[in-house]
Scaffold this motif. Sequence first.
Motif, PDB file in Angstrom:
ATOM      1  N   THR A   1       0.993  -1.077  -0.026  1.00 32.79           N
ATOM      2  CA  THR A   1      -0.051   0.070  -0.060  1.00 32.79           C
ATOM      3  C   THR A   1       1.058   1.236  -0.045  1.00 32.79           C
ATOM      4  N   LYS A   2       0.673   2.114  -0.886  1.00 42.76           N
ATOM      5  CA  LYS A   2       1.491   3.363  -1.051  1.00 42.76           C
ATOM      6  C   LYS A   2       0.680   4.522  -1.816  1.00 42.76           C
ATOM      7  N   GLN A   3       0.985   5.808  -1.684  1.00 48.34           N
ATOM      8  CA  GLN A   3       0.449   6.750  -2.365  1.00 48.34           C
ATOM      9  C   GLN A   3       1.029   6.819  -3.765  1.00 48.34           C
ATOM     10  N   ILE A   4       0.034   6.972  -4.884  1.00 43.26           N
ATOM     11  CA  ILE A   4       0.528   6.796  -6.271  1.00 43.26           C
ATOM     12  C   ILE A   4      -0.126   7.958  -6.750  1.00 43.26           C
ATOM     13  N   PRO A   5       0.382   8.651  -7.941  1.00 46.51           N
ATOM     14  CA  PRO A   5      -0.432   9.807  -8.735  1.00 46.51           C
ATOM     15  C   PRO A   5      -1.532   9.035  -9.368  1.00 46.51           C
ATOM     16  N   VAL A   6      -2.708   9.924  -9.128  1.00 47.16           N
ATOM     17  CA  VAL A   6      -3.894   9.513  -9.885  1.00 47.16           C
ATOM     18  C   VAL A   6      -3.876   9.440 -11.546  1.00 47.16           C
ATOM     19  N   SER A   7      -2.893  10.452 -12.107  1.00 46.49           N
ATOM     20  CA  SER A   7      -2.751  10.409 -13.338  1.00 46.49           C
ATOM     21  C   SER A   7      -2.133   8.872 -13.767  1.00 46.49           C
ATOM     22  N   SER A   8      -1.327   8.211 -12.977  1.00 41.24           N
ATOM     23  CA  SER A   8      -0.859   6.923 -13.435  1.00 41.24           C
ATOM     24  C   SER A   8      -1.718   5.890 -13.290  1.00 41.24           C
ATOM     25  N   ILE A   9      -2.850   6.118 -13.161  1.00 37.41           N
ATOM     26  CA  ILE A   9      -4.076   4.947 -13.193  1.00 37.41           C
ATOM     27  C   ILE A   9      -4.678   4.803 -14.147  1.00 37.41           C
ATOM     28  N   ILE A  10      -5.279   3.874 -14.973  1.00 34.05           N
ATOM     29  CA  ILE A  10      -5.900   3.666 -15.962  1.00 34.05           C
ATOM     30  C   ILE A  10      -7.086   2.901 -15.746  1.00 34.05           C
ATOM     31  N   LEU A  11      -8.182   3.091 -16.621  1.00 34.77           N
ATOM     32  CA  LEU A  11      -9.118   2.095 -16.559  1.00 34.77           C
ATOM     33  C   LEU A  11      -9.240   1.155 -17.771  1.00 34.77           C
ATOM     34  N   ASP A  12      -8.646   0.104 -17.744  1.00 33.84           N
ATOM     35  CA  ASP A  12      -8.430  -0.866 -18.641  1.00 33.84           C
ATOM     36  C   ASP A  12      -9.850  -1.658 -18.869  1.00 33.84           C
ATOM     37  N   GLU A  13     -10.400  -1.411 -20.089  1.00 34.90           N
ATOM     38  CA  GLU A  13     -11.739  -1.782 -20.182  1.00 34.90           C
ATOM     39  C   GLU A  13     -11.552  -3.433 -20.582  1.00 34.90           C
ATOM     40  N   ASP A  14     -10.473  -3.887 -20.715  1.00 34.45           N
ATOM     41  CA  ASP A  14     -10.328  -5.405 -21.138  1.00 34.45           C
ATOM     42  C   ASP A  14     -10.615  -6.049 -19.774  1.00 34.45           C
ATOM     43  N   ILE A  15     -10.159  -5.585 -18.577  1.00 32.88           N
ATOM     44  CA  ILE A  15     -10.562  -6.149 -17.230  1.00 32.88           C
ATOM     45  C   ILE A  15     -11.543  -5.447 -16.234  1.00 32.88           C
ATOM     46  N   TYR A  16     -12.415  -4.639 -17.187  1.00 36.62           N
ATOM     47  CA  TYR A  16     -13.150  -4.041 -16.245  1.00 36.62           C
ATOM     48  C   TYR A  16     -14.901  -4.596 -16.626  1.00 36.62           C
ATOM     49  N   PRO A  17     -15.343  -5.090 -15.539  1.00 32.98           N
ATOM     50  CA  PRO A  17     -16.770  -5.958 -15.620  1.00 32.98           C
ATOM     51  C   PRO A  17     -17.950  -5.295 -16.110  1.00 32.98           C
ATOM     52  N   ARG A  18     -17.857  -4.091 -16.022  1.00 33.37           N
ATOM     53  CA  ARG A  18     -19.010  -3.131 -15.889  1.00 33.37           C
ATOM     54  C   ARG A  18     -19.152  -2.624 -17.586  1.00 33.37           C
ATOM     55  N   LYS A  19     -20.494  -2.105 -17.861  1.00 30.21           N
ATOM     56  CA  LYS A  19     -20.626  -1.447 -19.362  1.00 30.21           C
ATOM     57  C   LYS A  19     -20.237  -0.006 -19.166  1.00 30.21           C
ATOM     58  N   GLY A  20     -20.000   0.419 -18.401  1.00 28.85           N
ATOM     59  CA  GLY A  20     -19.551   1.585 -18.445  1.00 28.85           C
ATOM     60  C   GLY A  20     -19.434   2.469 -16.926  1.00 28.85           C
ATOM     61  N   ILE A  21     -19.091   3.476 -16.943  1.00 27.55           N
ATOM     62  CA  ILE A  21     -19.184   4.240 -15.571  1.00 27.55           C
ATOM     63  C   ILE A  21     -20.507   4.956 -15.174  1.00 27.55           C
ATOM     64  N   ASN A  22     -20.924   4.775 -14.091  1.00 23.18           N
ATOM     65  CA  ASN A  22     -22.184   5.419 -13.704  1.00 23.18           C
ATOM     66  C   ASN A  22     -22.118   6.927 -12.971  1.00 23.18           C
ATOM     67  N   HIS A  23     -22.145   7.651 -13.929  1.00 22.46           N
ATOM     68  CA  HIS A  23     -21.921   9.147 -13.416  1.00 22.46           C
ATOM     69  C   HIS A  23     -22.712   9.644 -12.391  1.00 22.46           C
ATOM     70  N   ARG A  24     -23.888   9.202 -12.055  1.00 25.34           N
ATOM     71  CA  ARG A  24     -24.289   9.717 -10.839  1.00 25.34           C
ATOM     72  C   ARG A  24     -23.692   9.174  -9.622  1.00 25.34           C
ATOM     73  N   ARG A  25     -23.188   7.916  -9.504  1.00 28.37           N
ATOM     74  CA  ARG A  25     -22.100   7.501  -8.496  1.00 28.37           C
ATOM     75  C   ARG A  25     -20.900   8.375  -8.314  1.00 28.37           C
ATOM     76  N   VAL A  26     -20.382   8.705  -9.624  1.00 31.41           N
ATOM     77  CA  VAL A  26     -19.310   9.547  -9.342  1.00 31.41           C
ATOM     78  C   VAL A  26     -19.447  10.724  -8.663  1.00 31.41           C
ATOM     79  N   GLY A  27     -20.772  11.646  -9.054  1.00 33.61           N
ATOM     80  CA  GLY A  27     -21.199  12.723  -8.616  1.00 33.61           C
ATOM     81  C   GLY A  27     -21.290  12.722  -7.174  1.00 33.61           C
ATOM     82  N   ILE A  28     -21.986  11.570  -6.620  1.00 36.88           N
ATOM     83  CA  ILE A  28     -21.956  11.467  -5.099  1.00 36.88           C
ATOM     84  C   ILE A  28     -20.732  11.230  -4.438  1.00 36.88           C
ATOM     85  N   PHE A  29     -19.829  10.413  -5.111  1.00 37.94           N
ATOM     86  CA  PHE A  29     -18.426  10.314  -4.519  1.00 37.94           C
ATOM     87  C   PHE A  29     -17.785  11.769  -4.353  1.00 37.94           C
TER      88      PHE A  29
END
Length: 474
Positions: A5-33
């Motif tokens: 566990t460590k601090q890493i830059p947000v810009s170094s993280i990607i969303l790889d659709e090959d290993i993402y099980p959902r059909k997309g991002i729920n923007h309502r949930r993003v807004g709540i977060f």
Amino acid sequence: MAQQTKQIPVSSIILDEDIYPRKGINHRRVGIFSENIRDGFKFDPIEVEPCPDKPGWYRLLEWAHRWSAFKSTGVEEVKAIIKNLDGNDPLLYAAAKAIGPKQLTEDEAKDTARRAYSGNTSLTSTDIGKAIGRSRQTVDLYLTDLRAVNQMDRDIKIFRLNRLGIPQDRMAKRLGLDQKTIHYHLGKMPMLANSLNGDLTRGFTVAQVAQKHSWTEPMVWSLALEGKNDHDRFKELGWGYCTWDKWEWNDCDKRFGDDWPGRIPAQMIAHILRCFSKPDDLILDPMAGGGVTPDTCLAMGRRCWAFDLMDRPETRPEIEPFHWDISSDQGLLWPVSAKGKPDLIIFDPPYFDKKAADYYKKSISGLSRKAYLEFLEAFFVLLKQNVKKTTRMAFINADWRDFQNKPAIEEKYKGGILLDDYLDVLKKAGWYHTHIIQAPMSSQRFNAGVVSAMQKKNILGVISRYVIVLGQEC
């Protein structure tokens, strides 16, 4: 599974659709977060794994919506658990994590199951079901058609390897199966051919049958020509037979072999097989490249063991990966331990310097002149030690002269490798030629602009190529 566990830059993280099980991002949930972040709410660390092909980057395993919220609110660094999955499937791991806060939809579960199975056909329905929150029976329904295709694909590969005379233990290793499974599938081979033979009998062409059943044309030819003699095989394939010691073709027969640097005509291989082997003989191709030799052996009713540096298990399962490495402590090694020994070797190595940039980086084409000839001598000795006394070799090669931008009158012997050099090396290794057959390359490979420039400078190009046929007795 190891983790840190460590601090890493947000810009170094990607969303790889090959290993993402959902059909997309729920923007309502993003807004709540995002609102939670602005209010100072502290979240648990997000989970990531190092990107396999991008050092210093990470791909999300969990909390894609929180990561999106961090980006949208301008957070520069986040606490992350960096996972090493130790071979576990990242898509199923991410799916198992995703069903915690919100169950996968039916479409998401089905899509994830199919993607996971397509990436790894050894996964069981139980393994997939646990990850996506579905029963084994439901997963079976998701995968029915994919499993049928995979089963057929496996059967076709086994049929191909069996036709080429590859032993069951090597089939099993090549396909990642046990020998019992191979033995079971071999029992199905006659039934597998029945429908194709039926279509051939009804007048469908080989090309039509190949397309209909998703077989390669050479495999269908192996059925269509079964039991015929070499003369009739040539006739059916549309190849005229060259009676003399000069074999010449304008182009390669594109039905046989892949598009490959230095591709040779299947017609040439067929002539070698017709003149210097018999049906069902075992042919060895130690540097098989684009697979012209095994393809032609299928059509000509010969067995074939083929090896190459490049491993293409899906498209070329019959070409086993092997590196003829002269630099190892043990010197050159033989690729297999087997009772069978070849009746004929067809050796068409990458030519010295020609197309060196197009070949695999470990190709002998890029060696120095001295190292190239030393490799050939060691290789010819190794062949002699591992074949029958009666085995013949057809060595295919061409003169090499550094003619580029140099008038013919200025060329020197030094630096070239000519037919004489190959014959000297072969004789040192105990191989003696019986035939030298001219098989020139087409002059059409020189375009009009190149020919014009060569004419102005009196440059003499190279289209010579030879098939040197050899045995082990003077």
